[in-house]
Design a protein around this motif. Structure first.
Motif, PDB file in Angstrom:
ATOM      1  N   MET A  50       0.812  -1.219   0.000  1.00 39.03           N
ATOM      2  CA  MET A  50       0.000   0.000   0.000  1.00 39.03           C
ATOM      3  C   MET A  50       0.844   1.268   0.000  1.00 39.03           C
ATOM      4  O   MET A  50       0.315   2.381   0.032  1.00 39.03           O
ATOM      5  N   ASN A  51       2.168   1.091   0.000  1.00 36.50           N
ATOM      6  CA  ASN A  51       3.084   2.240   0.016  1.00 36.50           C
ATOM      7  C   ASN A  51       2.850   3.155   1.220  1.00 36.50           C
ATOM      8  O   ASN A  51       2.788   4.382   1.115  1.00 36.50           O
ATOM      9  N   ILE A  52       2.700   2.539   2.385  1.00 36.76           N
ATOM     10  CA  ILE A  52       2.481   3.279   3.630  1.00 36.76           C
ATOM     11  C   ILE A  52       3.832   3.735   4.186  1.00 36.76           C
ATOM     12  O   ILE A  52       4.808   2.980   4.150  1.00 36.76           O
ATOM     13  N   SER A  53       3.891   4.937   4.699  1.00 38.39           N
ATOM     14  CA  SER A  53       5.150   5.488   5.223  1.00 38.39           C
ATOM     15  C   SER A  53       5.629   4.701   6.433  1.00 38.39           C
ATOM     16  O   SER A  53       4.849   4.013   7.103  1.00 38.39           O
ATOM     17  N   LEU A  54       6.920   4.834   6.726  1.00 37.46           N
ATOM     18  CA  LEU A  54       7.526   4.125   7.854  1.00 37.46           C
ATOM     19  C   LEU A  54       6.877   4.545   9.174  1.00 37.46           C
ATOM     20  O   LEU A  54       6.604   3.709  10.047  1.00 37.46           O
ATOM     21  N   LYS A  55       6.602   5.841   9.311  1.00 36.89           N
ATOM     22  CA  LYS A  55       5.998   6.349  10.546  1.00 36.89           C
ATOM     23  C   LYS A  55       4.607   5.765  10.752  1.00 36.89           C
ATOM     24  O   LYS A  55       4.243   5.346  11.850  1.00 36.89           O
ATOM     25  N   ARG A  56       3.829   5.707   9.680  1.00 32.19           N
ATOM     26  CA  ARG A  56       2.477   5.151   9.784  1.00 32.19           C
ATOM     27  C   ARG A  56       2.538   3.648  10.061  1.00 32.19           C
ATOM     28  O   ARG A  56       1.729   3.110  10.821  1.00 32.19           O
ATOM     29  N   LYS A  57       3.513   2.968   9.463  1.00 29.17           N
ATOM     30  CA  LYS A  57       3.664   1.535   9.689  1.00 29.17           C
ATOM     31  C   LYS A  57       3.968   1.248  11.158  1.00 29.17           C
ATOM     32  O   LYS A  57       3.432   0.307  11.756  1.00 29.17           O
ATOM     33  N   GLU A  58       4.830   2.082  11.757  1.00 30.78           N
ATOM     34  CA  GLU A  58       5.159   1.913  13.179  1.00 30.78           C
ATOM     35  C   GLU A  58       3.920   2.098  14.050  1.00 30.78           C
ATOM     36  O   GLU A  58       3.722   1.393  15.041  1.00 30.78           O
ATOM     37  N   LYS A  59       3.052   3.061  13.678  1.00 29.01           N
ATOM     38  CA  LYS A  59       1.823   3.285  14.442  1.00 29.01           C
ATOM     39  C   LYS A  59       0.880   2.084  14.342  1.00 29.01           C
ATOM     40  O   LYS A  59       0.279   1.670  15.332  1.00 29.01           O
ATOM     41  N   PHE A  60       0.756   1.549  13.121  1.00 29.53           N
ATOM     42  CA  PHE A  60      -0.080   0.364  12.944  1.00 29.53           C
ATOM     43  C   PHE A  60       0.452  -0.802  13.767  1.00 29.53           C
ATOM     44  O   PHE A  60      -0.319  -1.550  14.369  1.00 29.53           O
ATOM     45  N   THR A  61       1.771  -0.982  13.784  1.00 32.69           N
ATOM     46  CA  THR A  61       2.380  -2.079  14.537  1.00 32.69           C
ATOM     47  C   THR A  61       2.084  -1.953  16.024  1.00 32.69           C
ATOM     48  O   THR A  61       1.693  -2.929  16.686  1.00 32.69           O
ATOM     49  N   LYS A  62       2.253  -0.753  16.574  1.00 29.46           N
ATOM     50  CA  LYS A  62       1.961  -0.530  17.989  1.00 29.46           C
ATOM     51  C   LYS A  62       0.485  -0.776  18.290  1.00 29.46           C
ATOM     52  O   LYS A  62       0.130  -1.394  19.301  1.00 29.46           O
ATOM     53  N   TYR A  63      -0.374  -0.284  17.400  1.00 27.24           N
ATOM     54  CA  TYR A  63      -1.818  -0.400  17.600  1.00 27.24           C
ATOM     55  C   TYR A  63      -2.255  -1.862  17.655  1.00 27.24           C
ATOM     56  O   TYR A  63      -2.955  -2.293  18.583  1.00 27.24           O
ATOM     57  N   TYR A  64      -1.856  -2.648  16.677  1.00 30.87           N
ATOM     58  CA  TYR A  64      -2.309  -4.046  16.610  1.00 30.87           C
ATOM     59  C   TYR A  64      -1.595  -4.931  17.625  1.00 30.87           C
ATOM     60  O   TYR A  64      -2.184  -5.905  18.115  1.00 30.87           O
ATOM     61  N   THR A  65      -0.366  -4.600  17.960  1.00 35.96           N
ATOM     62  CA  THR A  65       0.332  -5.352  19.004  1.00 35.96           C
ATOM     63  C   THR A  65      -0.372  -5.171  20.346  1.00 35.96           C
ATOM     64  O   THR A  65      -0.493  -6.114  21.132  1.00 35.96           O
ATOM     65  N   ALA A  66      -0.842  -3.946  20.595  1.00 37.72           N
ATOM     66  CA  ALA A  66      -1.544  -3.664  21.855  1.00 37.72           C
ATOM     67  C   ALA A  66      -2.848  -4.444  21.964  1.00 37.72           C
ATOM     68  O   ALA A  66      -3.346  -4.687  23.064  1.00 37.72           O
ATOM     69  N   ARG A  67      -3.383  -4.871  20.831  1.00 40.82           N
ATOM     70  CA  ARG A  67      -4.658  -5.593  20.830  1.00 40.82           C
ATOM     71  C   ARG A  67      -4.485  -7.107  20.694  1.00 40.82           C
ATOM     72  O   ARG A  67      -5.468  -7.836  20.611  1.00 40.82           O
ATOM     73  N   ALA A  68      -3.244  -7.567  20.698  1.00 40.29           N
ATOM     74  CA  ALA A  68      -2.979  -8.976  20.410  1.00 40.29           C
ATOM     75  C   ALA A  68      -3.558  -9.926  21.458  1.00 40.29           C
ATOM     76  O   ALA A  68      -3.870 -11.077  21.154  1.00 40.29           O
ATOM     77  N   PHE A  69      -3.712  -9.457  22.700  1.00 37.37           N
ATOM     78  CA  PHE A  69      -4.199 -10.357  23.748  1.00 37.37           C
ATOM     79  C   PHE A  69      -5.731 -10.347  23.867  1.00 37.37           C
ATOM     80  O   PHE A  69      -6.299 -11.002  24.732  1.00 37.37           O
ATOM     81  N   GLU A  70      -6.414  -9.610  22.982  1.00 33.29           N
ATOM     82  CA  GLU A  70      -7.877  -9.516  23.059  1.00 33.29           C
ATOM     83  C   GLU A  70      -8.590 -10.862  23.042  1.00 33.29           C
ATOM     84  O   GLU A  70      -9.574 -11.049  23.768  1.00 33.29           O
ATOM     85  N   PRO A  71      -8.143 -11.848  22.236  1.00 38.99           N
ATOM     86  CA  PRO A  71      -8.841 -13.145  22.261  1.00 38.99           C
ATOM     87  C   PRO A  71      -8.815 -13.797  23.646  1.00 38.99           C
ATOM     88  O   PRO A  71      -9.807 -14.414  24.064  1.00 38.99           O
ATOM     89  N   ILE A  72      -7.701 -13.653  24.361  1.00 40.80           N
ATOM     90  CA  ILE A  72      -7.601 -14.234  25.705  1.00 40.80           C
ATOM     91  C   ILE A  72      -8.540 -13.494  26.655  1.00 40.80           C
ATOM     92  O   ILE A  72      -9.287 -14.097  27.431  1.00 40.80           O
ATOM     93  N   TYR A  73      -8.507 -12.169  26.579  1.00 43.58           N
ATOM     94  CA  TYR A  73      -9.378 -11.317  27.399  1.00 43.58           C
ATOM     95  C   TYR A  73     -10.850 -11.676  27.163  1.00 43.58           C
ATOM     96  O   TYR A  73     -11.627 -11.866  28.104  1.00 43.58           O
ATOM     97  N   SER A  74     -11.249 -11.804  25.884  1.00 46.70           N
ATOM     98  CA  SER A  74     -12.636 -12.136  25.549  1.00 46.70           C
ATOM     99  C   SER A  74     -13.014 -13.525  26.056  1.00 46.70           C
ATOM    100  O   SER A  74     -14.145 -13.745  26.508  1.00 46.70           O
ATOM    101  N   PHE A  75     -12.070 -14.457  25.984  1.00 44.63           N
ATOM    102  CA  PHE A  75     -12.332 -15.823  26.440  1.00 44.63           C
ATOM    103  C   PHE A  75     -12.638 -15.849  27.938  1.00 44.63           C
ATOM    104  O   PHE A  75     -13.604 -16.484  28.376  1.00 44.63           O
ATOM    105  N   TYR A  76     -11.830 -15.129  28.731  1.00 49.49           N
ATOM    106  CA  TYR A  76     -12.037 -15.127  30.187  1.00 49.49           C
ATOM    107  C   TYR A  76     -13.363 -14.482  30.565  1.00 49.49           C
ATOM    108  O   TYR A  76     -14.106 -15.009  31.405  1.00 49.49           O
ATOM    109  N   PHE A  77     -13.674 -13.347  29.953  1.00 49.14           N
ATOM    110  CA  PHE A  77     -14.931 -12.677  30.299  1.00 49.14           C
ATOM    111  C   PHE A  77     -16.132 -13.410  29.691  1.00 49.14           C
ATOM    112  O   PHE A  77     -17.225 -13.372  30.256  1.00 49.14           O
ATOM    113  N   GLY A  78     -15.929 -14.102  28.566  1.00 41.09           N
ATOM    114  CA  GLY A  78     -17.011 -14.890  27.979  1.00 41.09           C
ATOM    115  C   GLY A  78     -17.368 -16.109  28.806  1.00 41.09           C
ATOM    116  O   GLY A  78     -18.480 -16.624  28.723  1.00 41.09           O
ATOM    117  N   ASN A  79     -16.407 -16.593  29.613  1.00 40.94           N
ATOM    118  CA  ASN A  79     -16.639 -17.757  30.476  1.00 40.94           C
ATOM    119  C   ASN A  79     -16.533 -17.375  31.958  1.00 40.94           C
ATOM    120  O   ASN A  79     -16.149 -18.191  32.797  1.00 40.94           O
TER     121      ASN A  79
END
Length: 477
Positions: A175-204
């Motif tokens: 997509m020809n995304i700039s390095l700065k924007r790529k770093e922001k995307f990486t931080k954003y999605y890394t911060a959300r990586a544990f969501e499946p575990i979080y959802s599993f605990y609260f779902g049960n």
């Protein structure tokens, strides 16, 4: 009349009435151009407050409108169905382009539409990688089955985390995304990586609680939230709501049971002990906000302790603002509004002060709403249920509409089955000073005790069990 909702869903906290001299809050200007107004009359401004409730700010659109939104962190602007991103101290112009599509431009020449498109494309690709949501087993499922599934969810989350950097690299290259924007995307999605575990605990949650495992499992999430130290990532990735759920599950004195300053101090000491960084600062501010909302008297020593231990300027500034706002609202109750309320049946005008006097000896719930406000309308069935449950007590609910069109107000009031005996509308001829003194957003609930004293200026919404608990407590006093 065509109405468009200009939703400013602020994943941070936003001010209501204007306060000056606060560190951390900057003015962002949103200029609504006449080209937009001609197509979408009376757009409404909304935001999500600290407790996760959507509130609407009122506006009067006839010509170009200049909104001053005072925010202290990056903000998402939603102009249905397009999402834009805004920053403090910016100036944005909302208009229609030559094709008649909504556009948002800024003085710093940021290509916001391009950024929104990049975010949409990135989310599409990443969501294909992300583990599927887990909604929980039935309450009869054996705990061994749940624990086996837990390990699968953890392994999937780890695999997802491991794949993320390379996946984002590939997508950014395509997509020809700039390095700065790529770093922001990486931080954003890394911060959300544990969501499946979080959802599993609260779902049960029920099954885990029955086997005394829920607290242990939620504690295991703390390293994930302590790890996020990038402000923009924390503010915009929905981490605040996740931290709020986790800390509510772990507090030694639950949110519902907090009653005095000692409870507040005990919970804050717990937060300092187990959390770090932005999660710690947010949780401290969250607990302090509970005290302010419930009119729990806090000593200057407790405030000083909070300011010393909360290491994030934005959260310190928020509490300073809330403390100041509370003082301003306390002063406002001494003001005597004119005959600004119109009764729904006979159009007789009265004042809020007179209504309070007439109902002395009762706990009064003032409910501010409008016929065009969807969250307001959604709340009313819960309000009617509450009124029915408390019908034999010294409680009265008074609905006050801010509609400018009295016909729309009356039609919607009848449709929603509001009690006409206690239904009023602010007189449009003199509404603005009244609203400046008493309300900054809707839906809004204010509680007044049996002595006619304003006790809670920002009571929980009707759908919350907290509201009934607060009213029951006031009835017993």
């Amino acid at each position: 009349m065509v109405r468009s909702i200009l939703c400013v869903a602020i994943l941070c906290w936003i001010t209501g009435p204007s306060c000056t001299g606060e560190k951390g809050f900057k003015t962002t200007r949103i200029i609504v151009d006449t080209s937009f107004i001609k197509k979408y009359e009376d757009p409404l401004l909304s935001y999500i407050d600290l407790t996760g409730h959507t509130k609407y700010l009122t506006g009067n659109f006839s010509n170009t409108v200049n909104y001053k939104v005072r925010i202290n962190k990056p903000t998402y602007l939603f102009i249905d169905p397009i999402a834009f991103f805004a920053y403090p101290r910016e100036k944005y112009i909302l208009a229609l382009d030559k094709n008649g599509d909504v556009s948002l431009s800024s003085k710093s020449k940021i290509n916001l539409s391009k950024k929104a498109a990049e975010g949409e494309e990135m989310e599409k690709y990443i969501s294909a990688l992300r583990p599927k949501s887990f909604f929980g087993y039935s309450n009869n499922t054996p705990i061994d089955t749940i624990l086996q599934s837990e390990q699968k969810v953890i392994n999937q989350a780890k695999y997802y985390s491991a794949c993320l950097p390379k996946a984002i690299d590939s997508i950014a290259f395509i997509m020809n995304i700039s390095l700065k924007r790529k770093e922001k995307f990486t931080k954003y999605y890394t911060a959300r990586a544990f969501e499946p575990i979080y959802s599993f605990y609260f779902g049960n949650k029920v099954q885990l609680q029955n086997n005394k495992l829920f607290t242990e499992k939620i504690n295991s999430l703390i390293p994930y939230i302590n790890h996020i130290n990038d402000k923009e990532t924390f503010f915009t990735s929905g981490r605040e709501s996740v931290v709020r759920s986790i800390i509510n599950a772990l507090l030694p004195i639950s949110k519902e049971e907090i009653a005095d300053e000692e409870d507040i101090k005990e919970d804050m000491r717990f937060v300092v002990k187990v959390l770090d960084g932005l999660a710690e600062s947010f949780s401290l501010a969250y607990i302090m906000n509970i005290a302010i909302d419930r009119d729990i008297e806090l000593s200057n020593k407790t405030y000083r302790w909070f300011y010393k231990n909360c290491n994030t300027r934005e959260y310190r500034g928020y509490i300073r603002r809330e403390k100041l706002l509370k003082k301003q609202l306390e002063k406002s109750q001494s003001k005597k509004p004119a005959n600004l309320l119109i009764h729904i049946d006979d159009n007789v005008k009265t004042s809020l002060e007179d209504l309070i006097k007439q109902n002395r000896g009762k706990v009064i719930l003032l409910h501010y709403w409008a016929s065009w406000c969807i969250p307001c309308r959604d709340d009313i069935p819960y309000l009617l249920k509450l009124e029915n449950e408390l019908k034999d007590s010294d409680f009265i609910s008074i609905a006050i509409s801010i509609d400018k069109d009295l016909f729309s107000w009356k039609v919607m009031s009848d449709k929603l089955l509001l009690n006409p005996k206690n239904s009023y509308c602010i007189n449009p001829a003199g509404a603005q000073p009244f609203m400046d003194d008493y309300i900054e957003a809707i839906p809004k609930y204010i509680l007044i005790n049996k002595n006619g004293e304003f006790k809670t200026y920002d009571a929980p919404e009707a759908k919350s069990s907290e509201l009934k608990n607060l009213i029951s407590k006031m009835l017993s006093e």
